[in-house]
Design a protein around this motif. Structure first.
Motif, mmCIF file in Angstrom:
data_model
loop_
_atom_site.group_PDB
_atom_site.id
_atom_site.type_symbol
_atom_site.label_atom_id
_atom_site.label_comp_id
_atom_site.label_asym_id
_atom_site.label_seq_id
_atom_site.Cartn_x
_atom_site.Cartn_y
_atom_site.Cartn_z
ATOM 1 N N ASP A 32 0.865 -1.181 0.000
ATOM 2 C CA ASP A 32 0.000 0.000 0.000
ATOM 3 C C ASP A 32 0.900 1.230 0.000
ATOM 4 O O ASP A 32 1.658 1.431 0.942
ATOM 5 N N LYS A 33 0.828 2.017 -1.070
ATOM 6 C CA LYS A 33 1.604 3.252 -1.135
ATOM 7 C C LYS A 33 0.634 4.407 -1.389
ATOM 8 O O LYS A 33 -0.023 4.456 -2.426
ATOM 9 N N PHE A 34 0.570 5.310 -0.408
ATOM 10 C CA PHE A 34 -0.300 6.469 -0.563
ATOM 11 C C PHE A 34 0.402 7.711 -0.051
ATOM 12 O O PHE A 34 1.403 7.621 0.655
ATOM 13 N N GLU A 35 -0.148 8.849 -0.420
ATOM 14 C CA GLU A 35 0.482 10.119 -0.056
ATOM 15 C C GLU A 35 -0.580 11.098 0.436
ATOM 16 O O GLU A 35 -1.650 11.208 -0.146
ATOM 17 N N VAL A 36 -0.237 11.803 1.512
ATOM 18 C CA VAL A 36 -1.059 12.916 1.987
ATOM 19 C C VAL A 36 -0.554 14.167 1.268
ATOM 20 O O VAL A 36 0.615 14.511 1.365
ATOM 21 N N ILE A 37 -1.451 14.824 0.539
ATOM 22 C CA ILE A 37 -1.062 16.027 -0.215
ATOM 23 C C ILE A 37 -1.426 17.284 0.565
ATOM 24 O O ILE A 37 -0.715 18.274 0.514
#
Length: 121
Positions: free
Chosen positions: A115-120
């Motif tokens: 799982d790879k996610f980013e908070v922008i």
């Protein structure tokens, strides 16, 4: 078989969102394989279900809730998996899912192995 895997992956992300929106970190973590790796930018890398559950508990404890996915794109990974890319929003943040790898597990459920996610913002 492939359609069945996609449905199971979609069921998995649905179960994860329901758990998160009910403030249930254990329920979120249950959607990950035991040895899953989660890259949560900018927070770091979390390895294994226990570390992932602790991450989600911390996020929930800070008042984050109401997650929603939009612009969801599913790509077949192989005969036993799918990759999900999407945008996401919460009550206090938004960002991008760069890559969720959902793999069929021995018990017949699809779970996150990566799982790879980013908070922008």
């Amino acid at each position: 078989m492939t359609q069945s895997v996609l449905v199971r992956a979609q069921d998995g992300i649905s179960a994860w969102k329901i758990a998160f929106n009910h403030q249930d970190a254990a329920g979120c973590a249950a959607q990950y394989a035991e040895d899953a790796i989660m890259e949560a930018q900018p927070f770091g890398v979390f390895e294994g279900r226990k570390a992932i559950q602790a991450f989600w508990q911390n996020i929930i404890d800070q008042g984050f809730k109401d997650v929603n996915y939009t612009n969801m794109v599913w790509q077949s990974d192989n005969d036993t998996g799918y990759i999900l890319m999407a945008d996401w929003t919460m009550n206090k943040a938004f960002g991008v899912v760069h890559k969720e790898v959902w793999q069929l597990q021995a018990d017949g459920q699809a779970r996150l192995t990566y799982d790879k996610f980013e908070v922008i913002g």
